[in-house]
Design an enzyme around this catalytic site. Sequence first.
Site, PDB file in Angstrom:
ATOM      1  NE  ARG A 621      45.916  48.268  39.473  1.00  0.00           N
ATOM      2  CZ  ARG A 621      46.764  47.308  39.809  1.00  0.00           C
ATOM      3  NH1 ARG A 621      46.450  46.490  40.814  1.00  0.00           N
ATOM      4  NH2 ARG A 621      47.906  47.172  39.186  1.00  0.00           N
ATOM      5  CE  LYS A 626      40.308  47.286  23.012  1.00  0.00           C
ATOM      6  NZ  LYS A 626      40.892  46.463  21.902  1.00  0.00           N
ATOM      7  N   GLY A 697      30.413  47.397  36.772  1.00  0.00           N
ATOM      8  CA  GLY A 697      29.192  46.974  36.096  1.00  0.00           C
ATOM      9  C   GLY A 697      27.908  47.645  36.528  1.00  0.00           C
ATOM     10  CD  GLU A 698      25.662  45.668  39.275  1.00  0.00           C
ATOM     11  OE1 GLU A 698      24.554  46.073  38.878  1.00  0.00           O
ATOM     12  OE2 GLU A 698      26.067  44.511  39.101  1.00  0.00           O
TER      13      GLU A 698
END
Length: 731
Positions: A621, A626, A697-698
């Site tokens: 999810r 943004k 993030g990774e």
Amino acid sequence: MSPQPQAAVGAPLSRVDGRLKVTGKALYAAEHDIDGVVHAVIVDASIGRGRITGVDTRDTEAHPGVLRVIHHGNAPKLAYRDDPGTRILPGRRLRVFQDDKVLFHGQPVAVVIAATLEAAQHGASLVKVSYDAEHPSTDLAEAEPGEPTKYARGDADATLRDAPVRMDLTYRMARNHHNPMETHSTIARWDGGKLTVWDKTQWVVGTQMELSAVFDVPLQSVRVISPFVGGGFGSGLRCWPHTVVAALAAREMERPVKVVLTRRQMYFGTGFRPLYEYRLRLGSDRRGRLRATVHEMDAETSSYEVFEEGIMLAGQMFYSTPNVRQAYRKVPLDVNTPIWMRGPGFANASFAIESAMDELAHRLRIDPIELRLRNEPAEDESNGLPWSTRRLRECYTVGAREFGWDRRNPKPRSTRDGDWLIGLGMAAAVYDPNNLEAHVRARLNANGTAVVEAAASDMGPGTYTSQTQVAADALGLAMRAVDFRLGDSLYPPTPPHGGSMTMMCVGSANLDACNKIRRQAIQLAVQDEESPLYGVKAEDIVVRNGRLHVRGTPARGETYQRLLTRNNRTHLEADGSWAGPPEPERHSYYSYGAVFTEVAVDATLGLVRVRRMLGVYDCGRIINPKLADSQALGGMVGGIGQALLEHTVTDHRDGRIVNANLADYLVPVNADIPDLKAIYVEGEDMRADPLGVKGVGEIVQVGVAAALANAVFNATGRRVRELPITAEALL
């Protein structure tokens, strides 16, 4: 309880802390105005290995403004307790100023404290350190590796010998440094036996535990404050020696001390992504179905600690392969200890594996996507568990359609645009999101506002904003009514801010705490005879804009403010926690992606230009599209740097890093970055956590380097197996 309306989660909202940052009101570690602070500058070792034979500080102490010089000859002995909770890595962590040994070039050997930064800087340049120097071991190719970490299933070697198609490939990946905008810094102050540090860190609790162990003070006597982090990429995942130096100097001086690392000092004062050599042998049938793979990896670590990351996982589970053997050898060198860097383990493993898959596809004349589809596993073959979710096929389909993959000419060096050779490449991506225990404290005030606290960090992904969104929806409040606070060890403990775990772990604990408060309020209302909700079933009540009401009958209800005031409650409070997936042993949890890119290579000069890039991701999810886009595009930029530019150069004569600056260590700038786009496939992973997230993030850096290398091959016919891909390699 009735499901809550989702007004904030899923919306592309701007950062709640954006105004603070653009107006300069967001305070980073070195910017806190602490009364009486003095400045400290660290003196670094100029040899790569040996012993200190003398420290001459006479000129420094005579310099106006210098207050003191501390080194191993006059520093107090520190406890450096070896508590299990503070041991980040196996080995013996660096102990600053505790002996005369030099373990790597740049190691702190002294610190100069002065009334002004300028006096401290000049004073540090006047310190004369003499050494008994030895030749350091800094070359991976010439050093003796340690015992390998091993994995095996089936008989990979025998199967490989009999495979109809065999390939033996070696890939090399340069050392990379994080280079965030904000260099690492610490302000330390002692008040009696209590220590407060304002620190750049991605793990507030980790720094607190380390300082407690080093100075042998109770954990509750150490407070770590870190409200804003100016980028990290993993560089702040542990407490580095400069933070200890600041605290030591502050205790000795009996006044606050500030230490700010220079850009040069960042290259040996904090960690880095280690250099790798990755040999991959694979065997397949003539239709490209993998039968066996052998992975042999060598990576640098320091001589005093053993750094290990998850570089083996992708080779165990990503493609269906009955026979796998792996050996991961850590090679101790006279360098400072590496640390995790964005996409740790997987970013490097994917370069080798995804490049090799492209090489196999070219050899067998199979489309690279089709080859990957033929090797899609039905389950995680490393443990036999079913996937919690795996929408990788959808990533391929969406990416191929949106990118125009069907226009790719599989014949290398067949497409030109004037002097430029044009190539298209793709690679798949996988990442294992971490999950560790997290705690959150939430409070709903009688005025209808809420405060949520956690000792988390925000180095850029938008933790303040995404956590506010989760809390706002769980409490049924507007975003402006929620104040999410982080970056203080006085708040409930959370895991490190890395490994794509913050949204999953802290977010789930946040959801738990806020759900508890909402349920408290609903229970209060249905039992209050004066409430319009008296007697209503709790599961029929929802909260929207701070007002509790019956689902489907919004006129019947009342506000938090009215309910709490009438019941003489100043607030409602709850603690939330998260300890991992409810059924961790029943499923295999990963996020996935597919990266597509187009490059142009100057046929004469060998210059590589990235023209466009698309990433399609299956990462659960999306809390804020943004913020997710910001992460995805940033990860692609980092991947471009890893593939084409970033490369640490070491002088093996003395261990000095030659290009320890942003003029010579090249990172992508605006002119290097093309049209980038990210797409997130629909879906959530409710088996993984109650939010259904996996973190962004990774995964967004994984696969980028391989996709670019594969595109360069398609453009030029030249297969480059070493990162970064330079013009020299293509001439």
